[in-house]
Enzyme design. Structure first.
Site, PDB file in Angstrom:
ATOM      1  N   LYS A   1      -9.099  -2.709   2.618  1.00  0.00           N
ATOM      2  CA  LYS A   1      -8.520  -2.116   3.827  1.00  0.00           C
ATOM      3  C   LYS A   1      -7.136  -1.565   3.511  1.00  0.00           C
ATOM      4  CE  LYS A   1      -5.982  -3.649   7.116  1.00  0.00           C
ATOM      5  NZ  LYS A   1      -5.173  -2.430   7.393  1.00  0.00           N
TER       6      LYS A   1
ATOM      7  N   GLY B   1       1.859  -7.857   1.823  1.00  0.00           N
ATOM      8  CA  GLY B   1       2.491  -7.315   3.025  1.00  0.00           C
ATOM      9  C   GLY B   1       3.637  -8.186   3.476  1.00  0.00           C
TER      10      GLY B   1
ATOM     11  N   GLY C   1       1.577 -12.337   6.687  1.00  0.00           N
ATOM     12  CA  GLY C   1       1.032 -13.328   5.772  1.00  0.00           C
ATOM     13  C   GLY C   1       0.865 -14.688   6.427  1.00  0.00           C
TER      14      GLY C   1
ATOM     15  N   GLU D   1       0.960 -12.155  -1.263  1.00  0.00           N
ATOM     16  CA  GLU D   1       2.169 -11.633  -1.913  1.00  0.00           C
ATOM     17  C   GLU D   1       2.995 -11.013  -0.813  1.00  0.00           C
ATOM     18  OE1 GLU D   1       4.880  -9.516  -3.002  1.00  0.00           O
ATOM     19  OE2 GLU D   1       3.441  -8.055  -3.753  1.00  0.00           O
TER      20      GLU D   1
END
Length: 482
Positions: free
Chosen positions: A181, A233, A238, A255
């Site tokens: 995505k 992101g 997250g 991350e």
């Protein structure tokens, strides 16, 4: 960009260009001109269902499911070759969408992804799926490593190609399949990648691309047909993904954000520092998670460091990202520029503005922000503590090495960092005390073969290097008793 218009009216699912389930679309805007440069379908839940089903089918049956590690490596190298033919188009597509200077995107988006594919193809070729270990309770134990399954790879807009490949490459090497995505802000590049996958005859369903908003992205994260999430992101996003994966007990790699420190020791060469900081602190217009936006300077050299940093940003060329001479391009979107400018406005009220702070007067179009430097004696201002994700630096004084380490560690983040000194042994000693997942000596740039990731609010797990393969594998022990 070498992509037929019909492809931009479809998703790449199951090895085919398929019609979307709705008429919803994303518009893509040139960050430097504010002009519409493309329109692509926006996925709804039905599109995600189809992509996950295609990935599941490819994982469980067919050519990919039955391929040997060496055969997977061959597919990956064909994909690499197809990407190499499109490296220039990829770089230009990224630069138009998010404002990354072409001098950067040509390397980090056009060339570096090829290195990732080649690196993990080599690991795949030599992959050992089972080893035999002695057993204290029986005859022996067989330890088997199998691919984890269907991976949902959620990719940000700042480095959309290389950060997609940091997930695609190890997942393919392990034998997984993927639903990718991309961010709504950078989608055109994913069509080029899909075109390359089709040309390389990557087996149907191994990689599927669906562009979607956050709501549909959340549906993908919780989809019952997904076995692992790989996300790059913001820390806020997250945390939300981690909550869902925690409830589902679903493996996840995160991350996330950063507010890294560049510690300039009192014996550092300030000329070398000024030459290195554009890459370390302002890469991709400051829109980089590991950017060292906190510059820590010895108190007795504070003015010299402030002047050096201010002089450095003043010499940078701000302008058209497609000009190879440009150092700093625009922000990726109007909304993101507004966010960065909001932080600058706060900084002007609680720190001292040294350079920049506005919009370039000679540029009347595009989402540009001047490279900006603040001086902050207390390191407590918002510009010194919060991730801005733009070309905004704060210079902070420290008393001694212990104080520098304390300030560097006084952050919720721990992703990157750097230490600058003419004494490498001294720099390594200081670097070892900084609480971070990665750090550089007299510079900073991640390496494909070494693990990359953060501690604290900067994430969970690692990307890059052989260690990443374990995140895409299931481990099973078979106890042989006799």
């Amino acid at each position: 960009m070498g992509i037929h218009d019909k492809f931009q009216n479809a998703f790449y699912i199951g090895g085919e260009w398929v019609a979307p389930a709705s008429g919803r679309r994303f518009e893509l805007i040139n960050a430097a001109t504010e002009e519409v440069i493309g329109s692509v379908p926006e996925a709804v839940e039905a599109d995600v269902d189809r992509a996950v089903a295609a990935a599941r089918k490819a994982f469980e049956t067919g050519a990919w499911a039955n391929a040997t590690p060496a055969e997977r490596a061959d597919v990956m190298l064909r994909f690499t070759a197809a990407l190499a033919k499109r490296s220039d188009a990829i770089a230009r597509a990224v630069s138009m969408q998010n404002g990354m200077p072409l001098a950067i995107s040509s390397n980090l988006e056009g060339q570096l992804p090829l290195g990732f594919m080649q690196y993990y193809a080599e690991l795949a070729r030599n992959l050992v799926s089972e080893d035999v270990r002695p057993s204290q309770m029986g005859k022996e134990t067989l330890v088997n490593r199998a691919p984890i399954g269907v991976v949902a790879a959620i990719v940000p807009w700042n480095f959309p190609v290389v950060l997609a490949l940091t997930k695609i490459a190890p997942a393919m090497a392990a034998g997984c399949t993927l639903v990718v995505k991309p961010s709504p802000g950078t989608i055109l590049d994913s069509y080029i990648l899909a075109e390359a996958a089709a040309e390389a005859q990557v087996p149907a369903g191994v990689i599927n691309w669906v562009a979607a908003d956050r709501e549909v992205g959340a549906y993908l994260v919780s989809h019952p047909g997904v076995d692992k999430i790989a996300f790059t992101g913001s820390t806020a996003a997250g945390r939300s993904i981690a909550r869902v994966c925690g409830e589902l007990l679903r493996p996840v790699t995160l991350e996330l954000g950063g507010k890294s420190a560049a510690i300039i020791l009192d014996d550092a060469d300030l000329n070398a520092v000024a030459q290195g900081l554009p890459t370390v602190s302002l890469l991709n217009n400051g829109q980089t998670c590991f950017a060292c936006t906190r510059i820590l300077a010895p108190q007795n050299q504070y003015k010299q460091v402030v002047d050096a940093v201010a002089g450095m940003v003043g010499a940078l060329k701000v302008g058209d990202p497609l000009d190879m001479g440009t150092h700093v391009g625009p922000m990726a979107s109007s909304a993101h520029r507004a966010r960065v400018e909001g932080f600058i406005a706060k900084g002007k009220s609680d720190a001292r503005l040294v350079a920049g702070g506005g919009r370039p007067k000679e540029l009347d179009r595009g989402w540009f922000v001047e490279p900006t430097v603040f001086a902050d004696d207390s390191y407590t201002s918002s510009v010194a503590r919060e991730e801005i994700f733009g070309p905004v630096l704060t210079v902070i004084p420290y008393k001694d090495e212990a104080d520098a380490v304390r300030i560097a560690n006084d952050s919720i983040y721990g992703l990157g960092g750097s230490v600058w000194s003419t004494d490498p042994a001294r720099a390594r000693k200081v670097a070892g005390r900084v609480q971070t997942g990665t750090i550089g000596i007299n510079g900073y740039l991640p390496s494909i073969g070494s693990p990359f990731g953060g501690v604290k609010a900067s994430g969970l797990g690692r990307e890059f290097g052989p260690e990443t393969l374990a995140a895409y594998q299931q481990v099973k022990s078979t106890y042989v008793m006799g």
